[in-house]
Design a protein around this motif. Structure first.
Motif, mmCIF file in Angstrom:
data_model
loop_
_atom_site.group_PDB
_atom_site.id
_atom_site.type_symbol
_atom_site.label_atom_id
_atom_site.label_comp_id
_atom_site.label_asym_id
_atom_site.label_seq_id
_atom_site.Cartn_x
_atom_site.Cartn_y
_atom_site.Cartn_z
ATOM 1 N N ALA A 297 7.318 1.224 -13.294
ATOM 2 C CA ALA A 297 8.170 1.007 -14.469
ATOM 3 C C ALA A 297 7.393 1.130 -15.772
ATOM 4 O O ALA A 297 7.965 1.430 -16.824
ATOM 5 C CB ALA A 297 8.818 -0.377 -14.377
ATOM 6 N N ARG A 298 6.070 0.907 -15.731
ATOM 7 C CA ARG A 298 5.251 0.947 -16.935
ATOM 8 C C ARG A 298 4.678 2.341 -17.236
ATOM 9 O O ARG A 298 3.976 2.518 -18.222
ATOM 10 C CB ARG A 298 4.100 -0.052 -16.803
ATOM 11 C CG ARG A 298 4.536 -1.497 -16.968
ATOM 12 C CD ARG A 298 3.345 -2.437 -16.860
ATOM 13 N NE ARG A 298 3.718 -3.798 -17.191
ATOM 14 C CZ ARG A 298 2.876 -4.835 -17.183
ATOM 15 N NH1 ARG A 298 1.596 -4.624 -16.840
ATOM 16 N NH2 ARG A 298 3.286 -6.032 -17.484
ATOM 17 N N LEU A 299 4.948 3.301 -16.354
ATOM 18 C CA LEU A 299 4.408 4.646 -16.584
ATOM 19 C C LEU A 299 4.938 5.238 -17.892
ATOM 20 O O LEU A 299 6.128 5.105 -18.218
ATOM 21 C CB LEU A 299 4.775 5.566 -15.413
ATOM 22 C CG LEU A 299 3.985 5.383 -14.104
ATOM 23 C CD1 LEU A 299 4.583 6.275 -13.018
ATOM 24 C CD2 LEU A 299 2.503 5.721 -14.301
ATOM 25 N N GLY B 66 6.214 -5.726 -2.978
ATOM 26 C CA GLY B 66 6.704 -4.487 -3.583
ATOM 27 C C GLY B 66 6.807 -4.555 -5.101
ATOM 28 O O GLY B 66 6.971 -3.538 -5.773
ATOM 29 N N TYR B 67 6.684 -5.790 -5.632
ATOM 30 C CA TYR B 67 6.842 -5.957 -7.089
ATOM 31 C C TYR B 67 5.716 -5.297 -7.876
ATOM 32 O O TYR B 67 5.951 -4.664 -8.914
ATOM 33 C CB TYR B 67 6.916 -7.450 -7.427
ATOM 34 C CG TYR B 67 7.015 -7.725 -8.908
ATOM 35 C CD1 TYR B 67 8.221 -7.536 -9.589
ATOM 36 C CD2 TYR B 67 5.905 -8.145 -9.631
ATOM 37 C CE1 TYR B 67 8.314 -7.770 -10.949
ATOM 38 C CE2 TYR B 67 5.984 -8.380 -10.998
ATOM 39 C CZ TYR B 67 7.194 -8.198 -11.649
ATOM 40 O OH TYR B 67 7.284 -8.425 -13.001
ATOM 41 N N VAL C 108 11.629 -2.141 -6.220
ATOM 42 C CA VAL C 108 11.722 -3.460 -5.574
ATOM 43 C C VAL C 108 12.752 -3.423 -4.454
ATOM 44 O O VAL C 108 12.510 -3.940 -3.354
ATOM 45 C CB VAL C 108 12.074 -4.549 -6.615
ATOM 46 C CG1 VAL C 108 12.490 -5.843 -5.907
ATOM 47 C CG2 VAL C 108 10.889 -4.825 -7.520
ATOM 48 N N ILE C 109 13.901 -2.797 -4.721
ATOM 49 C CA ILE C 109 14.933 -2.701 -3.682
ATOM 50 C C ILE C 109 14.452 -1.843 -2.515
ATOM 51 O O ILE C 109 14.730 -2.136 -1.345
ATOM 52 C CB ILE C 109 16.248 -2.129 -4.273
ATOM 53 C CG1 ILE C 109 16.918 -3.203 -5.140
ATOM 54 C CG2 ILE C 109 17.190 -1.667 -3.164
ATOM 55 C CD1 ILE C 109 18.219 -2.788 -5.763
ATOM 56 N N GLU C 110 13.695 -0.808 -2.813
ATOM 57 C CA GLU C 110 13.162 0.034 -1.742
ATOM 58 C C GLU C 110 12.198 -0.759 -0.855
ATOM 59 O O GLU C 110 12.254 -0.652 0.385
ATOM 60 C CB GLU C 110 12.445 1.240 -2.343
ATOM 61 C CG GLU C 110 12.011 2.264 -1.304
ATOM 62 C CD GLU C 110 11.491 3.537 -1.933
ATOM 63 O OE1 GLU C 110 10.501 4.094 -1.400
ATOM 64 O OE2 GLU C 110 12.067 3.984 -2.950
ATOM 65 N N ASN D 258 0.827 -1.215 0.000
ATOM 66 C CA ASN D 258 0.000 0.000 0.000
ATOM 67 C C ASN D 258 0.855 1.256 0.000
ATOM 68 O O ASN D 258 0.595 2.215 -0.748
ATOM 69 C CB ASN D 258 -0.926 0.006 1.224
ATOM 70 C CG ASN D 258 -2.027 -1.038 1.117
ATOM 71 O OD1 ASN D 258 -2.379 -1.453 0.026
ATOM 72 N ND2 ASN D 258 -2.570 -1.463 2.250
ATOM 73 N N ILE D 259 1.874 1.274 0.868
ATOM 74 C CA ILE D 259 2.738 2.451 0.953
ATOM 75 C C ILE D 259 3.527 2.641 -0.341
ATOM 76 O O ILE D 259 3.740 3.781 -0.792
ATOM 77 C CB ILE D 259 3.692 2.320 2.164
ATOM 78 C CG1 ILE D 259 2.891 2.385 3.463
ATOM 79 C CG2 ILE D 259 4.759 3.402 2.143
ATOM 80 C CD1 ILE D 259 2.104 3.668 3.657
ATOM 81 N N MET D 260 3.964 1.532 -0.954
ATOM 82 C CA MET D 260 4.715 1.653 -2.200
ATOM 83 C C MET D 260 3.825 2.186 -3.325
ATOM 84 O O MET D 260 4.279 2.953 -4.182
ATOM 85 C CB MET D 260 5.303 0.294 -2.590
ATOM 86 C CG MET D 260 6.398 -0.202 -1.646
ATOM 87 S SD MET D 260 7.761 0.955 -1.443
ATOM 88 C CE MET D 260 8.416 1.017 -3.099
ATOM 89 N N LEU D 261 2.537 1.782 -3.315
ATOM 90 C CA LEU D 261 1.608 2.331 -4.305
ATOM 91 C C LEU D 261 1.432 3.835 -4.115
ATOM 92 O O LEU D 261 1.376 4.606 -5.087
ATOM 93 C CB LEU D 261 0.250 1.615 -4.195
ATOM 94 C CG LEU D 261 0.191 0.190 -4.737
ATOM 95 C CD1 LEU D 261 -1.116 -0.480 -4.352
ATOM 96 C CD2 LEU D 261 0.360 0.189 -6.263
#
Length: 397
Positions: A386-388, A378-379, A317-319, A286-289
């Motif tokens: 990455a798709r933006l 996180g993926y 992903v690393i974050e 959720n936070i990564m989104l």
């Protein structure tokens, strides 16, 4: 070098919002700490049980006889013969009689003290050592002597360490204390040190029946439990003609059964605690989104400057993995701290020498699962980032 730079960016992003990052890690922290404490508690319980069973003798095979009649009975001599006839299986044998009733020192009653009638071989079978005086002798058994050997708790608590030659009252009969055992467990009330041993012939007379229905066999090795039980089964079945008239129980089998039960309970509790790791992973997702939404323009700029799909994916992903890894490390530290605190609390409240012992495999498993969950959850946000489309990302407000 690229991985190192990405990792530094992840750390910078986490530190830029410490409160939010900590709340994101909270599920991971709780889950890792819970797994470590639960597994440590299970290990502590197993170690505590093993120590207590060792004090009782894991090489002891106990026979309880319940079926007696005029034409079907077994004598003490028969049981001695069974032990002597199998020297490759048994080292010694002792009849055991549990005496129910009151134990008094002066006018004070000892409520939790156990009184057992045993033979002269019992001390060696149980590997007891004498602090002072002597143990039961064959002459005491033969003459039904009113003598006794007491545990260290009774000596220290009721006789100030000077029990030898004093008297103790068992069911209105006075017994002379001829020996004091060295400390077996922790010298507390109701423990293995709160005990009295008297000749089994005297104990049988005290019970009023004069019969003996329990026998302890010391095995050469606890690895021969099956062979030992088979040998005694042959003797007992020949006497009684039914397996319902007696039962055989070994301490090592009891220990294995109880440790198996503890392992099952610990596994179930560990799985339940692991659910919080799953919750923590959802929190990270959720936070990564949210982070992707907040950093859309940053992603657009990076793509405009030449960042590829894999670069953006790897960064997020690393974050996510770094966030869960830091939470895992904090959870490990809290788990060890609470384990130490819990050991002290249990020792003081329960008077039990139980130490919560986290195992390295549980630490590595909890940490590995926490990092794996962080990367897994996180993926999805990372792939979204990455798709933006860089043009849309630059226009995003």
């Amino acid at each position: 070098m690229k991985i190192t730079r990405t990792f530094k960016l992840a750390i910078r992003s986490i530190l830029s919002s410490k409160a939010r990052s900590f709340l994101t890690m909270l599920g991971i922290i709780i889950g890792v700490a819970a797994v470590i404490i639960i597994v440590g508690l299970g290990n502590g319980m197993e170690n505590y049980m093993v120590d207590n069973f060792k004090s009782m003798g894991t090489n002891i095979l106990t026979v309880n006889v319940s079926g007696r009649s005029s034409n079907r009975s077994i004598s003490v001599d028969d049981m001695y013969a069974a032990a002597d006839g199998n020297p490759e299986l048994f080292t010694s044998m002792s009849p055991t009689v549990n005496v129910m009733g009151t134990v008094k020192v002066g006018s004070e009653e000892l409520e939790d003290t156990s009184v057992s009638g045993v033979s002269e071989d019992y001390r060696e079978m149980k590997m007891f050592t004498m602090a002072t005086g002597r143990f039961i002798k064959y002459a005491d058994v033969l003459n039904r002597t009113r003598m006794c050997v007491i545990g260290s708790y009774i000596s220290d608590e009721w006789f100030s360490g000077n029990a030898l030659g004093q008297t103790i009252k068992i069911n209105n009969d006075y017994f002379i204390i001829t020996g004091v055992l060295d400390e077996i467990a922790d010298s507390t009330e109701g423990s293995s040190d709160d005990c009295i041993f008297i000749p089994y012939t005297t104990a049988a007379k005290l019970t009023g029946t004069g019969t003996i229905s329990s026998y302890s066999f010391a095995m050469v090795t606890e690895d021969k439990v099956k062979e030992s039980k088979d040998a005694l089964n042959a003797v007992l079945y020949k006497k009684f003609g039914s397996t319902d008239a007696y039962s055989l129980m070994s301490m090592s089998e009891m220990l294995d059964m109880m440790t198996s039960m503890i392992d099952i309970v610990v596994t179930v509790l560990t799985v339940i605690a692991g659910i919080s790791l799953l919750v923590g992973g959802i929190g990270i997702m959720n936070i990564m989104l949210v982070s992707v939404s907040e950093r859309t323009r940053e992603i657009g700029i990076r793509k405009a400057l030449g960042a590829q799909y894999g670069n953006i994916l790897l960064q997020f992903v690393i974050e996510a993995g770094t966030t869960s890894a830091i939470g895992g490390v904090i959870g490990i530290a809290i788990g060890y701290m609470l384990s130490s605190l819990g050991s002290v609390v249990i020792s003081r409240m329960m008077s039990a020498d139980l130490v919560i012992t986290p195992s390295m495999w549980s630490v590595l498993l909890a940490f590995g699962v926490s990092v794996g969950i962080g990367i897994l959850f996180g993926y999805l946000p990372a792939r979204k980032a990455a798709r933006l489309n860089p043009i849309d990302a630059l226009r995003y407000e």
